[in-house]
Design an enzyme around this catalytic site. Structure first.
Site, mmCIF file in Angstrom:
data_model
loop_
_atom_site.group_PDB
_atom_site.id
_atom_site.type_symbol
_atom_site.label_atom_id
_atom_site.label_comp_id
_atom_site.label_asym_id
_atom_site.label_seq_id
_atom_site.Cartn_x
_atom_site.Cartn_y
_atom_site.Cartn_z
ATOM 1 N N HIS A 1 29.315 -16.157 49.018
ATOM 2 C CA HIS A 1 28.287 -15.697 48.073
ATOM 3 C C HIS A 1 28.020 -16.758 47.006
ATOM 4 C CE1 HIS A 1 26.613 -12.073 45.607
ATOM 5 N NE2 HIS A 1 25.948 -13.187 45.341
ATOM 6 N N LEU B 1 22.215 -21.728 45.966
ATOM 7 C CA LEU B 1 21.939 -23.160 45.934
ATOM 8 C C LEU B 1 20.552 -23.477 45.376
ATOM 9 C CD1 LEU B 1 23.564 -24.398 49.272
ATOM 10 C CD2 LEU B 1 24.404 -24.682 46.934
ATOM 11 N N ASN C 1 17.541 -16.078 47.761
ATOM 12 C CA ASN C 1 16.550 -15.975 46.678
ATOM 13 C C ASN C 1 16.025 -17.354 46.303
ATOM 14 O OD1 ASN C 1 19.093 -16.584 45.634
ATOM 15 N ND2 ASN C 1 18.764 -15.482 43.722
ATOM 16 N N HIS D 1 23.692 -6.349 47.456
ATOM 17 C CA HIS D 1 23.760 -6.222 45.998
ATOM 18 C C HIS D 1 23.380 -4.774 45.718
ATOM 19 C CE1 HIS D 1 22.742 -7.494 41.744
ATOM 20 N NE2 HIS D 1 22.082 -6.352 41.844
ATOM 21 N N ASN E 1 25.074 -10.258 36.619
ATOM 22 C CA ASN E 1 24.756 -8.962 37.213
ATOM 23 C C ASN E 1 25.486 -8.825 38.543
ATOM 24 O OD1 ASN E 1 23.634 -6.476 37.657
ATOM 25 N ND2 ASN E 1 21.623 -7.232 38.241
ATOM 26 N N ASP F 1 29.918 -15.843 43.552
ATOM 27 C CA ASP F 1 28.547 -15.571 43.097
ATOM 28 C C ASP F 1 28.062 -16.702 42.190
ATOM 29 O OD1 ASP F 1 26.084 -14.403 42.687
ATOM 30 O OD2 ASP F 1 26.804 -12.798 41.376
#
Length: 427
Positions: free
Chosen positions: A59, A62, A93, A178, A277, A304
């Site tokens: 997780h 980049l 994302n 998520h 988050n 993360d």
């Protein structure tokens, strides 16, 4: 090309160590023994340092393509190598989002040319991560998607998630989630608790995470899908996952170093380097996460890693983006604050950063054996350092761990037989 790692130690179960030398031939480990006398093209004397399987992080972000001011495939994988990681899994994302064969192929090509460690890219569950139109999971699986996620955004409707799970199961892929019900987030930027009251900031309730996990584990049972929960942060989430595992549902979960090592009470001011988050939650949640990790409810640790530009994070909690970096600090932080304090063993920590994520996602990595891929991390357990964001290889400097004293520093990272990072190991 043969490389011999001499005078090392390897970790056995129960934290026992023994002398170890490793002969690397090309991209594979040819021999592991207490003493190796074969000739080699290069000899690296490790002077008693610890050799471990290369770390695995399923997780990370980049940012490339589209967010190169925050991170690139080059800088992100260099940061990974410095932190001892040889396999990282990149979230979707980006811009464009890997929601089509063309977009995913473009990312795979860029990884091939730029990455200094192995990068396995996720593909999106929905087009543009908008939660509306599903991607073609079958096609994306065939060209190299690691798994499927809309990370950063919870899938809001049960029907959408159920259909995605069925399609992923048919392709032998995991759905990675998520978990966040947007209807009960209420625009929060910190945990809904002591810190939100003290700093007069809108809070994110714990239930926004746990209620979606509760929904999803039942959907996963129906779909026969491997369902993986990202960055678990609440005691209720741990309870739901534990119950689901006890019921035989194929659910796995991860926890971050920052949720293990910090809680809302560590946030002393409006400093967005503490904004992530899910947010840092209560001390009860923090304790439940460590308990869940220790008893197997939570399967492993993932960072993360979420780099942002300095000016973006300087805007304060209300305006700054969520996320902190983690690749370069994870092992020293966890070793210093959990292993050295006796809360966990070194053997547990190494498993949670190597063999466990490999097992969960059926990866042929995370092992130090003859014939295996030569992904190796060398750690100096005695070496001490002070975390300094100015030295990060990552473009992201957004860490709440600035100036923490740590011990147990990765000094050499070998990925597929090639040196990806090397500190002065004789220093």
């Amino acid at each position: 090309m043969k490389t011999l790692l001499k005078n090392a130690k390897q970790l056995l179960s129960a934290d026992n160590m023994e002398a170890c030398e490793i002969l690397i031939n090309g991209s594979l480990i040819e021999k592991v023994d207490t003493k190796i006398t074969e000739e080699a093209d290069e000899i690296i004397d490790l002077e008693g340092k610890l050799v471990l399987p290369g770390f695995i992080d399923v997780h990370i972000h980049l940012r490339e393509p589209g967010g190169e001011h925050k991170e690139t495939i080059v800088t992100g994988t260099e940061a990974a190598a410095r932190g001892g990681y040889t396999t990282v899994c990149a979230m979707p994302n980006t811009n464009p989002v890997p929601d089509s064969k063309e977009a995913l192929k473009g990312i795979l090509d860029k990884i091939e040319t730029d990455a200094v460690v192995r990068v396995l890219p996720y593909a999106a569950i929905t087009k543009g991560l908008k939660g509306e139109e599903r991607t073609n999971i079958k096609d994306l699986s065939e060209i190299g998607a690691f798994a499927f996620t809309d990370d950063g955004v919870g899938i809001q409707t049960a029907d959408q998630m159920l259909c995605a799970m069925k399609e992923a199961a048919a392709s032998g892929k995991a759905i990675v989630a998520h978990c966040e019900d947007n209807s009960i987030v209420y625009g929060g930027v910190v945990h809904d608790g002591e810190v939100s009251t003290r700093l007069n900031l809108p809070g994110i309730p714990s239930i926004s995470e746990s209620v979606q996990i509760a929904r999803d584990v039942l959907l996963a049972e129906k779909a026969g899908c491997h369902y993986h929960v990202c960055h678990v942060s609440t005691k209720e989430s741990v309870r739901v996952i534990r119950d689901a595992k006890n019921a035989g549902i194929n659910v796995t979960a991860e926890v971050t170093p920052h949720h293990l090592l910090m809680n809302e009470e560590d946030i002393l001011a409006d400093d967005a380097n503490y904004k992530m988050n899910p947010p840092l939650r209560s001390i009860e949640d923090q304790n439940a996460l460590l308990e869940g990790l220790s008893d197997g409810t939570i399967d492993f640790i993932a960072t993360d890693h979420a780099p942002h530009a300095v000016d973006e994070k300087a805007q304060g909690f209300l305006k700054a983006p969520f996320g902190i970096v983690g690749l370069e600090t994870a092992f020293p932080l966890l070793y210093t604050n959990l292993v050295k304090t006796g809360k966990i063993t070194l053997h547990q920590l190494v498993e949670w950063m190597t063999t466990k994520p490999a097992e969960v996602f059926n990866l042929p990595y995370g092992i130090l054996e003859e014939g295996s891929v030569a992904d190796i991390t060398v750690v100096d357990l005695e070496k001490e350092a002070v975390i300094d964001r100015r030295t990060f290889y990552s473009k992201g400097k957004n860490t709440p761990f600035q100036d923490w004293n740590v011990q147990g520093i990765p000094v050499l990272t070998i990925a597929e037989g090639m040196v990806a990072y090397k500190e002065d190991i004789h220093g």
